[in-house]
Scaffold this motif. Structure first.
Motif, short mmCIF file in Angstrom:
data_model
loop_
_atom_site.label_atom_id
_atom_site.label_comp_id
_atom_site.label_asym_id
_atom_site.label_seq_id
_atom_site.Cartn_x
_atom_site.Cartn_y
_atom_site.Cartn_z
N TYR A 1 -6.82 -1.82 5.58
CA TYR A 1 -7.60 -0.96 4.69
C TYR A 1 -6.92 0.36 4.34
CZ TYR A 1 -11.28 -4.21 6.09
OH TYR A 1 -12.02 -5.34 6.32
N ARG B 1 -4.93 1.18 2.23
CA ARG B 1 -4.73 1.42 0.79
C ARG B 1 -5.86 2.24 0.17
NH1 ARG B 1 -6.87 -3.56 1.49
NH2 ARG B 1 -8.53 -4.26 0.09
N TYR B 2 -6.97 2.37 0.91
CA TYR B 2 -8.10 3.16 0.42
C TYR B 2 -7.80 4.64 0.59
CZ TYR B 2 -10.88 -1.07 -0.01
OH TYR B 2 -11.34 -2.29 -0.39
#
Length: 126
Positions: A100, A102-103
Motif C-alpha cells: 500500500y 503507493r498511497y
C-alpha cells in the motif's frame, strides 16, 4: 483448527481490501467494515488505524470471531490479538509498505503508527 490453504492465502494477499464482520455477543454479524490486509508467511493480518478505540476493533472484543471476505475467499475466522508483536511488527510494516506504499503518506502512514501496530489482529480460519 485448520490453517489457510495456499489458494486462499494467494487470493487474500492479492486482494486490495478485505471486508470484516465481527460477531456480536448474540451471535449475529455486525455490518462489514472494509480495510487493508497483509500476509506474512502462512498468516493474514489486519490493523485498526484508530487503534484499540476504533469501532470495528472494539467490536471484535465481544466474541473474538467473525467472517471475512477478500479475493473471493469467504471464511469464518477467529481474531487473535498480536498487538505490537515484537519481531512481527517490522515484517508487517514492510508488508503494508510493499502493498500500500503507493498511497499518499497521510493515508498509508496511518497503518504503520504505534497506535495501529498495537491494534494488530491475526485472522485464523475456523
Amino acid at each position: 483448527m485448520a490453517g489457510w490453504t495456499d489458494d486462499e492465502l494467494e487470493r487474500i494477499e492479492s486482494a486490495e481490501e478485505l471486508n470484516l464482520q465481527s460477531l456480536r455477543s448474540d451471535g449475529s454479524l455486525r455490518d462489514p467494515v472494509t480495510m487493508w490486509v497483509v500476509r506474512d508467511g502462512e498468516d493474514v493480518y489486519v490493523r485498526s488505524v484508530k487503534g484499540a478505540q476504533g469501532p470495528w476493533f472494539r467490536g471484535t472484543r465481544s466474541r473474538l470471531e467473525g467472517r471475512i471476505r477478500a479475493g473471493g475467499v469467504d471464511k469464518d475466522v477467529a481474531f487473535v490479538d498480536v498487538g505490537d508483536g515484537g519481531e512481527t511488527t517490522p515484517r508487517l510494516d514492510a508488508a503494508y509498505r510493499a502493498k500500500y506504499g503507493r498511497y499518499p503518506a497521510d493515508i498509508f502512514g496511518s497503518v504503520v503508527t504505534p497506535q495501529a501496530q498495537a491494534a494488530t489482529i491475526r485472522l485464523v480460519p475456523r
